[in-house]
Write a protein that holds these residues in place. Structure first.
Motif, PDB file in Angstrom:
ATOM      1  N   CYS A  32       0.837  -1.196   0.000  1.00 58.63           N
ATOM      2  CA  CYS A  32       0.000   0.000   0.000  1.00 58.63           C
ATOM      3  C   CYS A  32       0.879   1.256   0.000  1.00 58.63           C
ATOM      4  N   ASP A  33       0.370   2.327  -0.629  1.00 57.82           N
ATOM      5  CA  ASP A  33       1.123   3.573  -0.690  1.00 57.82           C
ATOM      6  C   ASP A  33       0.592   4.654   0.256  1.00 57.82           C
ATOM      7  N   CYS A  34      -0.252   4.269   1.230  1.00 56.63           N
ATOM      8  CA  CYS A  34      -0.723   5.278   2.188  1.00 56.63           C
ATOM      9  C   CYS A  34       0.448   5.689   3.090  1.00 56.63           C
ATOM     10  N   SER A  35       0.245   6.752   3.862  1.00 56.10           N
ATOM     11  CA  SER A  35       1.350   7.314   4.645  1.00 56.10           C
ATOM     12  C   SER A  35       1.933   6.331   5.657  1.00 56.10           C
ATOM     13  N   ILE A  36       1.117   5.550   6.344  1.00 54.24           N
ATOM     14  CA  ILE A  36       1.659   4.625   7.344  1.00 54.24           C
ATOM     15  C   ILE A  36       2.306   3.402   6.685  1.00 54.24           C
ATOM     16  N   ARG A  38       3.715   3.194   3.749  1.00 53.79           N
ATOM     17  CA  ARG A  38       5.006   3.578   3.149  1.00 53.79           C
ATOM     18  C   ARG A  38       6.094   3.579   4.216  1.00 53.79           C
ATOM     19  N   LYS A  39       5.767   4.092   5.380  1.00 51.47           N
ATOM     20  CA  LYS A  39       6.786   4.196   6.429  1.00 51.47           C
ATOM     21  C   LYS A  39       7.114   2.857   7.077  1.00 51.47           C
ATOM     22  N   LYS A  40       6.121   1.969   7.221  1.00 47.01           N
ATOM     23  CA  LYS A  40       6.408   0.664   7.836  1.00 47.01           C
ATOM     24  C   LYS A  40       6.868  -0.356   6.804  1.00 47.01           C
ATOM     25  N   ASN A  41       6.685  -0.060   5.507  1.00 44.54           N
ATOM     26  CA  ASN A  41       7.202  -0.883   4.408  1.00 44.54           C
ATOM     27  C   ASN A  41       6.808  -2.355   4.528  1.00 44.54           C
ATOM     28  N   ALA A  42       5.547  -2.577   4.852  1.00 43.62           N
ATOM     29  CA  ALA A  42       5.072  -3.955   5.008  1.00 43.62           C
ATOM     30  C   ALA A  42       4.550  -4.503   3.686  1.00 43.62           C
ATOM     31  N   CYS A  76       3.505  -4.470  18.417  1.00 44.65           N
ATOM     32  CA  CYS A  76       3.948  -5.050  19.682  1.00 44.65           C
ATOM     33  C   CYS A  76       4.511  -3.936  20.565  1.00 44.65           C
ATOM     34  N   LYS A  77       4.046  -3.854  21.811  1.00 49.83           N
ATOM     35  CA  LYS A  77       4.524  -2.839  22.755  1.00 49.83           C
ATOM     36  C   LYS A  77       5.997  -3.024  23.100  1.00 49.83           C
ATOM     37  N   THR A  78       6.490  -4.258  23.012  1.00 48.57           N
ATOM     38  CA  THR A  78       7.868  -4.540  23.421  1.00 48.57           C
ATOM     39  C   THR A  78       8.864  -4.253  22.302  1.00 48.57           C
ATOM     40  N   CYS A  79       8.649  -4.831  21.127  1.00 49.56           N
ATOM     41  CA  CYS A  79       9.639  -4.694  20.051  1.00 49.56           C
ATOM     42  C   CYS A  79       9.238  -3.706  18.954  1.00 49.56           C
ATOM     43  N   GLY A  80       7.977  -3.266  18.937  1.00 43.20           N
ATOM     44  CA  GLY A  80       7.543  -2.266  17.973  1.00 43.20           C
ATOM     45  C   GLY A  80       7.149  -2.784  16.608  1.00 43.20           C
ATOM     46  N   ILE A  81       7.207  -4.076  16.395  1.00 43.97           N
ATOM     47  CA  ILE A  81       6.908  -4.648  15.077  1.00 43.97           C
ATOM     48  C   ILE A  81       5.406  -4.620  14.807  1.00 43.97           C
ATOM     49  N   GLY A  95      -5.051  -7.327   7.339  1.00 44.70           N
ATOM     50  CA  GLY A  95      -3.842  -7.306   6.519  1.00 44.70           C
ATOM     51  C   GLY A  95      -2.724  -7.854   7.376  1.00 44.70           C
ATOM     52  N   ILE A  96      -2.133  -8.947   6.945  1.00 45.56           N
ATOM     53  CA  ILE A  96      -1.073  -9.610   7.714  1.00 45.56           C
ATOM     54  C   ILE A  96       0.279  -9.263   7.096  1.00 45.56           C
ATOM     55  N   ASN A  97       1.207  -8.828   7.908  1.00 50.99           N
ATOM     56  CA  ASN A  97       2.562  -8.534   7.461  1.00 50.99           C
ATOM     57  C   ASN A  97       3.280  -9.865   7.206  1.00 50.99           C
ATOM     58  N   VAL A  98       3.463 -10.223   5.938  1.00 46.15           N
ATOM     59  CA  VAL A  98       4.018 -11.544   5.619  1.00 46.15           C
ATOM     60  C   VAL A  98       5.462 -11.706   6.079  1.00 46.15           C
TER      61      VAL A  98
END
Length: 120
Positions: A32-36, A38-42, A76-81, A95-98
């Motif tokens: 996806c090319d939305c703002s979030i 693009r930044k998380k690059n999932a 995740c609150k601990t690692c940020g993923i 939407g699952i981050n593969v």
């Protein structure tokens, strides 16, 4: 034409606190090319909520919403993923981050470029 088979995959965040399972035949992946996004690059696969099970870590999830506050992005609150999000247009799907799936190689699956930035 190759027949796709439904398979079950397990995944997790980086630290392993959040663990989940999905069942899918991977018809396509989405970038996806939305703002979030693009930044998380999932790179994501869409699954119906009935094909998703949170195995562990509900207490470790934190939620982020923006714009219409319909989509629900979980981290995740601990690692940020970012392992998954509840979708805006189809809220009964996730939407699952593969890249969070154990031993999964996305190279042979077609990628659709979603126009999330154009959604108002």
């Amino acid at each position: 034409m190759t027949e796709r088979t439904m398979k079950t995959y397990q995944g997790s965040c980086h630290c392993g606190a959040v663990r989940f399972e999905i069942t899918t035949d991977f018809p396509e992946l989405t970038q996806c090319d939305c703002s979030i996004c693009r930044k998380k690059n999932a790179l994501m696969v869409k699954v119906h909520e009935s094909q998703f099970t949170l195995l562990a870590g509900e207490d470790y999830l934190t939620e982020y919403q923006f714009h219409t506050k319909t989509a629900r992005h979980f981290f995740c609150k601990t690692c940020g993923i970012y392992p998954f999000h509840r979708k805006r247009v189809t809220p009964d799907n996730l939407g699952i981050n593969v890249f969070c799936l154990d031993g999964f190689d996305p190279d042979a699956i077609p990628v659709r470029r979603a126009k999330g930035a154009a959604m108002l």
